[in-house]
Scaffold this motif. Structure first.
Motif, mmCIF file in Angstrom:
data_model
loop_
_atom_site.group_PDB
_atom_site.id
_atom_site.type_symbol
_atom_site.label_atom_id
_atom_site.label_comp_id
_atom_site.label_asym_id
_atom_site.label_seq_id
_atom_site.Cartn_x
_atom_site.Cartn_y
_atom_site.Cartn_z
ATOM 1 N N ALA A 89 0.817 -1.217 0.000
ATOM 2 C CA ALA A 89 0.000 0.000 0.000
ATOM 3 C C ALA A 89 0.850 1.267 0.000
ATOM 4 N N HIS A 90 1.956 1.247 0.759
ATOM 5 C CA HIS A 90 2.791 2.440 0.899
ATOM 6 C C HIS A 90 4.069 2.370 0.058
ATOM 7 N N HIS A 91 4.251 1.272 -0.682
ATOM 8 C CA HIS A 91 5.445 1.078 -1.514
ATOM 9 C C HIS A 91 6.727 1.198 -0.669
ATOM 10 N N ILE A 92 6.724 0.492 0.433
ATOM 11 C CA ILE A 92 7.879 0.528 1.343
ATOM 12 C C ILE A 92 9.069 -0.191 0.699
ATOM 13 N N ASP A 93 10.234 0.462 0.742
ATOM 14 C CA ASP A 93 11.432 -0.074 0.095
ATOM 15 C C ASP A 93 12.328 -0.850 1.044
ATOM 16 N N VAL A 94 12.398 -0.401 2.298
ATOM 17 C CA VAL A 94 13.295 -1.010 3.286
ATOM 18 C C VAL A 94 12.580 -1.048 4.630
ATOM 19 N N LEU A 95 12.759 -2.140 5.369
ATOM 20 C CA LEU A 95 12.214 -2.270 6.723
ATOM 21 C C LEU A 95 13.346 -2.258 7.741
ATOM 22 N N GLU A 96 13.053 -1.699 8.907
ATOM 23 C CA GLU A 96 14.023 -1.758 10.003
ATOM 24 C C GLU A 96 13.301 -2.135 11.292
ATOM 25 N N ALA A 97 13.979 -2.917 12.137
ATOM 26 C CA ALA A 97 13.432 -3.300 13.444
ATOM 27 C C ALA A 97 14.570 -3.357 14.455
ATOM 28 N N PRO A 98 14.273 -3.167 15.743
ATOM 29 C CA PRO A 98 15.307 -3.305 16.776
ATOM 30 C C PRO A 98 15.537 -4.774 17.114
ATOM 31 N N ASP A 99 16.605 -5.030 17.837
ATOM 32 C CA ASP A 99 16.960 -6.408 18.204
ATOM 33 C C ASP A 99 16.200 -6.915 19.424
ATOM 34 N N TRP A 100 15.614 -6.026 20.215
ATOM 35 C CA TRP A 100 14.987 -6.400 21.490
ATOM 36 C C TRP A 100 13.927 -7.481 21.310
ATOM 37 N N THR A 101 14.116 -8.616 21.929
ATOM 38 C CA THR A 101 13.246 -9.811 21.939
ATOM 39 C C THR A 101 12.881 -10.314 20.540
ATOM 40 N N GLY A 102 13.633 -9.924 19.535
ATOM 41 C CA GLY A 102 13.452 -10.496 18.196
ATOM 42 C C GLY A 102 12.061 -10.320 17.634
ATOM 43 N N ILE A 103 11.611 -9.073 17.506
ATOM 44 C CA ILE A 103 10.255 -8.802 17.006
ATOM 45 C C ILE A 103 10.011 -9.488 15.665
ATOM 46 N N THR A 104 11.020 -9.481 14.782
ATOM 47 C CA THR A 104 10.832 -10.001 13.418
ATOM 48 C C THR A 104 11.193 -11.484 13.271
ATOM 49 N N ALA A 105 11.375 -12.177 14.389
ATOM 50 C CA ALA A 105 11.652 -13.624 14.312
ATOM 51 C C ALA A 105 10.518 -14.338 13.573
ATOM 52 N N PHE A 106 10.875 -15.266 12.713
ATOM 53 C CA PHE A 106 9.931 -16.096 11.943
ATOM 54 C C PHE A 106 9.141 -15.296 10.908
ATOM 55 N N MET A 107 9.586 -14.075 10.629
ATOM 56 C CA MET A 107 8.939 -13.272 9.584
ATOM 57 C C MET A 107 9.817 -13.272 8.332
ATOM 58 N N ASN A 108 9.154 -13.215 7.184
ATOM 59 C CA ASN A 108 9.860 -13.143 5.904
ATOM 60 C C ASN A 108 9.240 -12.035 5.059
ATOM 61 N N PHE A 109 10.090 -11.159 4.549
ATOM 62 C CA PHE A 109 9.606 -10.037 3.747
ATOM 63 C C PHE A 109 10.318 -10.026 2.394
ATOM 64 N N ASN A 110 9.671 -9.390 1.432
ATOM 65 C CA ASN A 110 10.269 -9.314 0.099
ATOM 66 C C ASN A 110 10.995 -7.991 -0.128
ATOM 67 N N VAL A 111 11.274 -7.263 0.968
ATOM 68 C CA VAL A 111 12.117 -6.065 0.917
ATOM 69 C C VAL A 111 13.250 -6.251 1.924
ATOM 70 N N PRO A 112 14.375 -5.555 1.750
ATOM 71 C CA PRO A 112 15.500 -5.709 2.687
ATOM 72 C C PRO A 112 15.101 -5.363 4.121
ATOM 73 N N LEU A 113 15.603 -6.171 5.056
ATOM 74 C CA LEU A 113 15.328 -5.969 6.477
ATOM 75 C C LEU A 113 16.620 -5.638 7.214
ATOM 76 N N ILE A 114 16.581 -4.519 7.925
ATOM 77 C CA ILE A 114 17.695 -4.109 8.778
ATOM 78 C C ILE A 114 17.319 -4.387 10.227
ATOM 79 N N ILE A 115 18.245 -4.974 10.985
ATOM 80 C CA ILE A 115 18.093 -5.050 12.439
ATOM 81 C C ILE A 115 19.106 -4.081 13.036
ATOM 82 N N ARG A 116 18.606 -3.146 13.849
ATOM 83 C CA ARG A 116 19.508 -2.188 14.495
ATOM 84 C C ARG A 116 19.696 -2.604 15.951
ATOM 85 N N LEU A 117 20.932 -2.732 16.371
ATOM 86 C CA LEU A 117 21.244 -3.172 17.723
ATOM 87 C C LEU A 117 21.174 -2.004 18.701
ATOM 88 N N HIS A 118 20.033 -1.904 19.370
ATOM 89 C CA HIS A 118 19.858 -0.936 20.458
ATOM 90 C C HIS A 118 20.107 -1.628 21.805
#
Length: 383
Positions: A89-118
């Motif tokens: 819907a929003h034509h998102i190009d890149v995703l980012e998520a923090p490392d805390w408790t692995g929010i994106t665990a078991f998720m798969n996306f068709n755009v690049p995913l960044i994990i930022r270590l906070h």
């Protein structure tokens, strides 16, 4: 370019309480918008579903569904499904998520995913020398292994996290930044002898050591005072209020000189920083703390811990003092030294703001993030 952030923290009245993680995401998001980048924030594990705009940023609040069976898995799959819909819907190009408790665990996306270590749960458990729940380690490891890129907010956090999870991927350090226009010196009258601690009232941030330090300080300078701003937290070892443990450690004289303020609006925190003579932040566990950045930007001398990340942010005997919080006597004497020397306070404060402007201002940090996002977009187009 459109960037999406998946986070459980973001400072807004419509969302749950947020701390430094949320502030750093908001600072970056506002900076990106100023550069013409579209930003969508997925605020997960919230109390209600709601979509709204905030400073040009689209916020999508997602309520926790509370699955009775395998909730940790089905909650993540629910988030994944919604995020995928919004990517289209929003034509998102890149995703980012923090490392805390692995929010994106078991998720798969068709755009690049960044994990930022906070600072992951595993990271803080390591620094606090306590055992981590196995499932949290599994979530965080899975999320990190699935990331296309890993960024850290400090070299220290990168190195500790790499060792914990045996990571092979490259980790790029981009420090947190602070808005030096929002956080700048104010002409408000400084309360003589006032010390300020702001942040969650929790053991890992050194508040129990601060009680002992303050006892020694009151003995030597009876007119000193301490303001604590922050929510109380359950102590991980004693399973009781950390604030109550702090108060138990205070002697009778020190108790009379301490004020606790449960919470203030983020927009008001700079007034409290301005009114303090010295900022005391004796933390044992941080990644790259926003509180330190904010206080330095406001020309305040700091007395902090001397652990890992501190050496990347503070300059001992120039922006303040960095001391082992367990060494109560040295910590007390460092505060006393500054209280008795207004000239040194001003010099340290001036040095601190210049250090922030030169290295950690929003403008400098934003450019580094923009360079990375553009690099990712270039690789994406060439794939």
């Amino acid at each position: 370019m459109t960037i999406g952030f998946i986070t459980s923290e973001y400072p807004h009245a419509n969302l749950k309480r947020s701390a430094g993680l949320g502030s750093s995401i908001k600072n970056l998001s506002k900076g990106l918008v100023s550069k013409g980048v579209k930003v969508v924030v997925f605020a997960v594990f919230q109390n209600k579903d709601k979509t709204f705009e905030d400073d040009g940023i689209t916020i999508i609040s997602m309520a926790r569904k509370g699955h009775r069976f395998l909730g940790w898995y089905f909650e993540r799959k629910h988030i994944e499904k919604r995020v995928k819909e919004e990517i289209k819907a929003h034509h998102i190009d890149v995703l980012e998520a923090p490392d805390w408790t692995g929010i994106t665990a078991f998720m798969n996306f068709n755009v690049p995913l960044i994990i930022r270590l906070h600072g992951s749960d595993a990271y803080f458990c390591k620094l606090e020398n306590r055992k981590q729940k196995w499932k949290h380690f599994m979530f965080e490891k899975n999320a990190l292994n699935k990331a296309d890129f890993i960024i850290s907010v400090s070299d220290f956090a990168a190195n500790v996290t790499r060792d914990i999870f045996k990571l092979k991927q490259e980790i790029i350090t981009i420090y947190n930044g602070v808005n030096v226009t929002t956080f700048k010196p104010k002409s408000e009258l400084i309360v003589k002898g006032r010390l300020l601690y702001f942040g969650t009232i929790v053991r890992k941030k050194g508040v129990l050591e601060l009680a002992e330090i303050f006892n020694g300080l009151v003995d030597k300078k009876p007119d000193v005072s301490l303001v604590l701003i922050g929510k109380d937290a359950m102590d991980v070892f004693k399973k009781t209020s950390t604030l109550s443990l702090f108060n138990i450690k205070l002697n009778a004289e020190a108790k009379q000189r301490v004020e606790h303020i449960n919470e203030v609006a983020y927009s008001e925190i700079n007034s409290y920083i301005a009114s303090a003579e010295i900022i005391v932040l004796p933390s044992f566990a941080e990644a790259f703390p926003m509180t330190w950045l904010e206080a330095l930007a406001m020309e305040k001398p700091l007395v902090t811990s001397n652990i890992g990340w501190a050496k990347e942010l503070m300059i001992n005997n120039k922006t303040g003092y960095t001391i082992d919080p367990k060494n109560h006597n040295d910590y007390t004497n460092a505060i006393l030294d500054l209280l008795n020397d207004e000239t040194k306070q001003k010099i340290f404060g001036s040095n601190g703001r210049k250090h922030i402007i030169d290295n950690f201002s929003t403008e400098i940090v934003l450019e580094k993030n923009m360079d990375l996002f553009n690099q990712i977009m270039q690789q994406k187009s060439e794939a």
